[in-house]
Design an enzyme around this catalytic site. Structure first.
Site, PDB file in Angstrom:
ATOM      1  N   PHE A 279      57.331  36.271  48.106  1.00 35.96           N
ATOM      2  CA  PHE A 279      57.082  35.739  49.505  1.00 35.96           C
ATOM      3  C   PHE A 279      58.194  35.301  50.190  1.00 35.96           C
ATOM      4  O   PHE A 279      59.323  34.738  49.651  1.00 35.96           O
ATOM      5  CB  PHE A 279      56.162  34.672  49.169  1.00 35.96           C
ATOM      6  CG  PHE A 279      55.881  33.672  50.468  1.00 35.96           C
ATOM      7  CD1 PHE A 279      54.855  34.015  51.200  1.00 35.96           C
ATOM      8  CD2 PHE A 279      56.751  32.684  50.955  1.00 35.96           C
ATOM      9  CE1 PHE A 279      54.569  33.298  52.599  1.00 35.96           C
ATOM     10  CE2 PHE A 279      56.325  31.981  52.100  1.00 35.96           C
ATOM     11  CZ  PHE A 279      55.589  32.447  52.858  1.00 35.96           C
ATOM     12  N   ASP A 477      32.972  44.430  48.721  1.00 33.11           N
ATOM     13  CA  ASP A 477      33.621  44.319  47.108  1.00 33.11           C
ATOM     14  C   ASP A 477      35.078  44.665  47.196  1.00 33.11           C
ATOM     15  O   ASP A 477      35.519  44.846  48.341  1.00 33.11           O
ATOM     16  CB  ASP A 477      32.855  45.435  46.441  1.00 33.11           C
ATOM     17  CG  ASP A 477      32.726  45.043  44.963  1.00 33.11           C
ATOM     18  OD1 ASP A 477      33.656  43.997  44.555  1.00 33.11           O
ATOM     19  OD2 ASP A 477      31.848  45.514  44.219  1.00 33.11           O
ATOM     20  N   GLY A 528      32.588  40.932  40.931  1.00 34.01           N
ATOM     21  CA  GLY A 528      32.103  39.548  40.581  1.00 34.01           C
ATOM     22  C   GLY A 528      32.969  38.624  41.267  1.00 34.01           C
ATOM     23  O   GLY A 528      33.337  38.555  42.353  1.00 34.01           O
ATOM     24  N   ASP A 533      36.737  31.855  46.476  1.00 36.77           N
ATOM     25  CA  ASP A 533      37.530  30.818  47.024  1.00 36.77           C
ATOM     26  C   ASP A 533      37.079  30.367  48.224  1.00 36.77           C
ATOM     27  O   ASP A 533      36.100  31.184  48.896  1.00 36.77           O
ATOM     28  CB  ASP A 533      38.977  31.394  47.124  1.00 36.77           C
ATOM     29  CG  ASP A 533      39.120  32.531  47.872  1.00 36.77           C
ATOM     30  OD1 ASP A 533      38.907  32.582  49.152  1.00 36.77           O
ATOM     31  OD2 ASP A 533      39.560  33.532  47.160  1.00 36.77           O
ATOM     32  N   ASP A 547      30.463  39.672  37.386  1.00 36.13           N
ATOM     33  CA  ASP A 547      29.678  40.646  37.055  1.00 36.13           C
ATOM     34  C   ASP A 547      29.001  40.588  35.861  1.00 36.13           C
ATOM     35  O   ASP A 547      28.284  41.502  35.150  1.00 36.13           O
ATOM     36  CB  ASP A 547      30.699  42.049  36.781  1.00 36.13           C
ATOM     37  CG  ASP A 547      31.064  42.659  38.052  1.00 36.13           C
ATOM     38  OD1 ASP A 547      30.325  42.409  39.099  1.00 36.13           O
ATOM     39  OD2 ASP A 547      32.037  43.549  38.007  1.00 36.13           O
ATOM     40  N   GLU A 613       5.478  40.091  33.133  1.00 41.18           N
ATOM     41  CA  GLU A 613       6.804  39.796  33.654  1.00 41.18           C
ATOM     42  C   GLU A 613       6.588  39.772  35.068  1.00 41.18           C
ATOM     43  O   GLU A 613       7.222  38.889  35.877  1.00 41.18           O
ATOM     44  CB  GLU A 613       7.756  40.708  33.197  1.00 41.18           C
ATOM     45  CG  GLU A 613       8.272  40.634  31.568  1.00 41.18           C
ATOM     46  CD  GLU A 613       9.104  41.710  31.346  1.00 41.18           C
ATOM     47  OE1 GLU A 613      10.176  41.441  30.415  1.00 41.18           O
ATOM     48  OE2 GLU A 613       8.921  42.840  31.773  1.00 41.18           O
TER      49      GLU A 613
HETATM   50  C1  GLA Z   1      31.929  45.812  41.285  1.00 39.09           C
HETATM   51  C2  GLA Z   1      30.783  44.804  41.622  1.00 39.09           C
HETATM   52  C3  GLA Z   1      29.410  45.081  40.999  1.00 39.09           C
HETATM   53  C4  GLA Z   1      29.225  46.584  41.734  1.00 39.09           C
HETATM   54  C5  GLA Z   1      30.253  47.490  41.293  1.00 39.09           C
HETATM   55  C6  GLA Z   1      29.783  48.750  42.006  1.00 39.09           C
HETATM   56  O1  GLA Z   1      32.090  45.696  39.783  1.00 39.09           O
HETATM   57  O2  GLA Z   1      30.996  43.389  41.107  1.00 39.09           O
HETATM   58  O3  GLA Z   1      28.403  44.144  41.413  1.00 39.09           O
HETATM   59  O4  GLA Z   1      29.009  46.334  43.137  1.00 39.09           O
HETATM   60  O5  GLA Z   1      31.663  46.892  41.744  1.00 39.09           O
HETATM   61  O6  GLA Z   1      30.882  49.757  41.706  1.00 39.09           O
END
Ligand code: GLA
Length: 726
Positions: A279, A477, A528, A533, A547, A613
Site C-alpha cells: 500500500f 460473484d 460464499g 463485510d 458455499d 417434503e
Molecule cells: C461460487 C458461488 C456459488 C456458485 C458458483 C458458480 O462458488 O459461491 O454459489 O455461484 O460460484 O460457479
C-alpha cells in the site's frame, strides 16, 4: 451528543449507553481519555497516569519532564517514529525520505448530520447524526490529518474515518493510514476474531491478549473467508449477557488488518485499517487520501447487546435495500441442482417443479454465457450462450415469469478466463506483471478494476444483459483471491495504489448499478462468504454466507456471522440431502429451520422432492413469509454456542416484545440424553405468551425457568417455538 469543553479542550461523545472522550492537551497531543459505559462527563484526563519509563522518550518541547512520553500515553491516533513505539496509525514519506509523523491538534469542527466519504461505503442518515472533525497537523511535513467521528446516539454507534491532505509543496508517499486507533490505559482484554476458510467462514476465536502484537489480516485483495474485518475486545469474563465489550468493524472489502497490542505497561491498543502490505499512495501537493470508515459499538452488557446494536445500525443506516422495507423474495437457485449442466428447457422444468411451493424468484446461476460449460472458460464474455438458451434471455425470462416468478441471474464481472474472447482481445486487462505468468485461481484471472476503461467495458456488457430482459436480481460473484497485483495503467512508483483502487473500482460499478437499476436486488458472493463485510452490504443488501450449505455446519457459520451482521444480510438456502459439501443427512425441517434465519431460499431440484417434503416446503415458505418482519428485523438473541453446546438455539424478538420465534437444532443424538432447559431472552417479564398457540406462559418464567428441550430421537432434530403475547 457531542460536547466540546473549550476550557480544557475535551471532546465528549455520548451515545445512549456509552461515552467516548479525548482531550487535546497542553502540547496539542490528542489523548484518548475514556471509552466505556455512559458517564456524566467532565474531564476524564485525571485517569491518565504519567510516569517515567526507561527507553520511552520525551517530545523535545517537554524538556526534562521525563514522565511525558508518547510511548506511554493513550493516543487518539498514533504517530510514527517520534517516540511512540507501539503500532503506528499512519506512515508517510515526504521527499526528504523521512518516515516520521508527529500529529498535533490544530482545530476542529462540529455539525449535525453525517459526514460523507467520496467513493467509499459509509453509514448514512440525517439529523439523528452528529459529526466531529478534528484536524491534526504534522507541521514539518505539512500534512494534515482529519479525524472524522460520526455519532449515532440511539444505536450506540461511533463511526470514524480519516482524510489525509498533503499541504506541502512536494509529493508525499502515504504508506499506512489506519481508520481507527483505540488506546486503553489500565484494562486487560481478550481479543475475539472471526476466522476460517472457504466453506467454513467466521468461526469465533477468543484469547487473552498477551504481550506483543496479535493481528488478523487479509492480503487477498478481498476481506476474505479467512478473517473478517470485525473484531471484539472484551473483559476476560464477558459473555453473551454480561461484561464489557467493544466491537470494531471496518466498512471495507479489500486488504485489511486488525491489530491489537499489549504493551510494556500492560495497556492495549487496537488499530484497524487497510493493511500496509503493498500500500503506497503518492499524494501530490493539494491531494488527499480518504481511509475507509470504521465503526465502534461498546456494550457494557455483553456480546448480545453489541450484536443487536450492530444489526440495527447496519439495517437502518448502512444497508440500502431496493425492496425498501418490503419483503424480499424467497428464491430458488439452480447451482447445486444442475451446476453447469443445463438448458433452457431443463431450467424451466426445475422452475415448474417449484409450483405451489411459495418460491418467488428463480435464479439462474453460473453457466449461461459465453463458452461456460465448465469453470475453465467463458468469464468475461457476458453474452448468452444460445446453444443452452435458444432465443436468449428474451425467450427464457417470460417462460419463468409465466410460472409466477421473477427472474435473476449470476454474474462474475471482476474475472476473466484465458479461454474467452475478452482475454484474447485484451490480455493486458488482467492484473499481472509483464513477463511473469500470473497465478490462476479457479483457473481464472482477475480483471484490473482499478482501470476505468476496463470497468466501463464490463459495465456496458452487464447493462446489455440487464436490459435484454426483465431481470429483478443478480448474484455478483467473485471467485478467487487477488495475486500478481500490478496495473498496466499506473507507473512503477504508483503500483502500491492498485489494491485499493481495485476496491474503489468495484464500489464504483456497484454504485452505478444501483443508480441505473434502483429496483435491482443484488446479492454479493465470493465463493460464499469471502467478501462478507459492511462495505459490500452498503451496495448489496444480502451476501451469500457460505458455499457450505450443510445445515449443521451453517449453524456455526451463521452463529459467528451473527456477532456483527444481521439475519437479513445472510444468504441461506435449503439444499439437497445428503449435503453436497460434506455428505451429511438432515431432514428438510432442519434444513429449513437453519436457512430461514437468513435471506431465505432453496438450492436444489424441488421437483425431485417427495409429496411429503413438498408439503413441508410449502409450510416453510408460508411460515417465513408470515413471520418475515420478526425473523428479519426482530432483535436477535443467541441462546447457545454451537462450538460449546450440543445444540444450537437462537431467538428473534419483535421490538415491542409481543412476539418471538425460538429455533433449536439438536446435535448428534445419544441414548439416555440428559434433561435440559432452554432459557429464553428478551421477552417482556410482565406479559404472558402462548407457545405455538398453546398455554399462557409468563415472560419471566420462560426467561428464568425456561422451556424443556425435547428429547431428540435421531440426529439434528429441529424445533421452532412461536411465542405470541396474550
Ligand atoms: C461460487 C458461488 C456459488 C456458485 C458458483 C458458480 O462458488 O459461491 O454459489 O455461484 O460460484 O460457479
Amino acid at each position: 451528543m457531542i460536547v466540546f469543553n473549550k476550557e480544557n479542550r475535551v471532546f465528549t461523545l455520548h451515545t445512549r449507553n456509552t461515552t467516548y472522550q479525548m482531550k487535546a492537551d497542553w502540547h496539542n497531543i490528542l489523548l484518548h481519555t475514556y471509552y466505556g459505559p455512559r458517564v456524566s462527563g467532565g474531564d476524564l484526563s485525571y485517569l491518565i497516569q504519567y510516569a517515567d519509563r526507561g527507553f520511552s522518550p520525551n517530545p523535545n518541547e517537554v524538556g526534562d519532564k521525563r514522565d511525558y512520553s508518547l510511548d506511554t500515553l493513550p493516543q487518539e491516533y498514533s504517530s510514527c517514529g517520534v517516540g511512540d513505539f507501539r503500532i503506528p496509525s499512519i506512515e508517510f514519506e515526504p521527499e526528504d525520505g523521512s518516515r516520521l509523523a508527529d500529529l498535533r491538534y490544530a482545530g476542529h469542527e462540529l455539525y449535525r448530520g453525517k459526514y460523507k466519504l467520496e467513493g467509499l461505503p459509509a453509514f448514512w442518515g440525517g439529523q439523528e447524526w452528529e459529526t466531529l472533525v478534528i484536524c491534526m497537523k504534522d507541521a514539518a511535513a505539512k500534512m494534515s490529518v482529519e479525524l472524522y467521528y460520526g455519532v449515532l446516539e440511539e444505536k450506540d454507534l461511533i463511526t470514524r474515518a480519516v482524510r489525509v491532505v498533503n499541504q506541502g509543496i512536494g509529493a508525499v508517499r502515504l504508506q499506512r493510514c489506519a481508520s481507527l486507533c483505540l488506546d486503553f490505559q489500565g484494562d486487560d482484554f481478550d481479543l475475539i476474531t472471526f476466522d476460517g476458510c472457504h466453506t467454513m467462514e467466521r468461526c469465533p476465536n477468543r484469547a487473552p491478549l498477551r504481550p506483543g502484537i496479535q493481528s488478523v489480516n487479509s492480503l487477498r485483495g478481498t476481506s476474505s473467508h479467512h478473517h473478517n474485518p470485525f473484531v471484539i475486545l472484551c473483559n476476560h469474563g464477558a459473555g453473551e449477557d454480561y461484561g464489557l465489550c467493544y466491537g470494531a468493524m471496518l466498512v471495507y472489502s479489500g486488504n485489511f488488518h486488525a491489530t491489537a497490542e499489549r504493551t510494556q505497561l500492560e495497556n492495549n491498543r487496537l488499530v484497524l485499517g487497510i493493511d500496509p502490505y503493498n500500500f503506497c499512495f503518492t499524494l501530490a501537493p493539494g491531494e488527499s487520501f480518504t481511509a475507509p470508515e470504521a465503526a465502534l459499538i461498546c456494550s457494557p452488557n455483553g456480546f448480545g447487546q453489541m450484536s443487536r446494536q450492530f444489526h440495527r445500525a447496519l439495517r437502518e443506516h448502512l444497508i440500502r435495500d431496493p425492496c425498501k422495507g418490503e419483503r424480499r423474495p424467497v428464491l430458488m437457485n439452480n447451482w447445486e441442482a444442475t451446476y453447469f449442466d443445463f438448458t433452457a428447457d431443463k431450467l424451466v422444468e426445475i422452475a415448474e417443479g417449484t409450483q405451489g411451493l411459495g418460491i418467488e424468484l428463480f435464479v439462474m446461476d453460473d453457466g449461461w454465457f459465453g463458452s461456460r460449460d465448465t469453470d475453465l472458460s467463458g468469464l468475461g464474455d457476458w453474452s448468452v450462450n444460445l446453444e443452452k438458451l435458444p432465443g436468449g434471455l428474451e425467450a427464457l425470462v417470460p417462460r419463468v415469469q409465466a410460472l409466477g416468478m421473477k427472474f435473476g441471474l449470476w454474474i462474475e464481472p471482476e474475472m476473466v478466463s484465458e479461454n474467452s474472447r475478452l482475454y484474447r482481445e485484451h490480455p493486458d486487462w488482467a492484473l499481472g506483471v509483464p513477463g511473469r505468468p500470473q497465478a490462476r485461481g479457479r483457473s481464472q484471472l482477475v480483471l484490473d478494476f482499478s482501470r476505468r476503461e476496463v470497468r466501463d467495458s464490463i459495465y456496458e456488457a452487464v447493462r446489455r444483459v440487464l436490459d435484454s430482459a426483465d431481470i429483478s436480481y443478480i448474484k455478483w460473484d467473485m471467485n478467487r483471491s487477488l495475486s500478481d497485483v500490478w496495473s498496466a495503467a499506473l507507473p512503477a512508483n504508483r503500483q502500491g495504489e492498485v489494491y485499493h483502487r481495485y476496491v474503489l473500482g468495484v464500489y464504483d460499478i456497484l454504485e452505478r448499478l444501483r443508480q441505473d437499476y434502483p429496483n435491482l436486488l443484488i446479492e454479493s458472493c465470493s465463493g460464499g462468504g469471502g467478501r462478507f463485510d459492511a462495505g459490500m452490504l452498503y451496495y448489496t443488501p444480502q451476501i451469500w454466507c457460505s458455499d457450505n450449505t450443510d445445515a449443521i455446519d451453517r449453524l456455526r457459520i451463521q452463529y459467528g456471522t451473527s456477532f456483527c451482521y444481521p439475519v437479513s444480510a445472510i444468504g441461506a438456502h435449503v439444499s439437497a440431502s445428503p449435503n453436497e459439501q460434506n455428505g451429511r443427512v438432515t431432514s428438510i425441517e432442519t434444513r429449513g429451520a437453519a436457512a430461514m434465519s437468513g435471506a431465505f431460499g432453496y438450492e436444489m431440484d424441488l421437483s425431485r422432492c417427495t409429496p411429503e417434503e413438498r408439503e413441508i416446503i410449502r409450510r416453510q415458505t408460508a411460515f417465513f413469509k408470515e413471520h418475515y418482519d420478526l425473523i428479519q428485523r426482530g432483535d436477535y438473541y443467541r441462546l447457545s454456542d454451537p462450538f460449546a453446546d450440543p445444540h444450537t438455539a437462537w431467538e428473534q424478538v419483535s421490538p415491542d416484545r409481543r412476539e418471538a420465534l425460538v429455533t433449536l437444532i439438536s446435535g448428534p443424538t445419544r441414548a439416555a440424553a440428559p434433561f435440559r432447559r432452554l432459557r429464553l431472552k428478551g421477552l417482556d417479564p410482565a406479559l404472558r405468551y402462548t407457545v405455538n398457540g398453546q398455554g399462557a406462559y409468563p415472560g419471566d418464567v420462560l426467561m428464568e425457568a425456561g422451556w424443556p428441550l425435547p428429547i431428540p430421537r435421531g440426529d439434528y432434530q429441529s424445533m421452532q417455538l412461536y411465542l405470541s403475547a396474550l
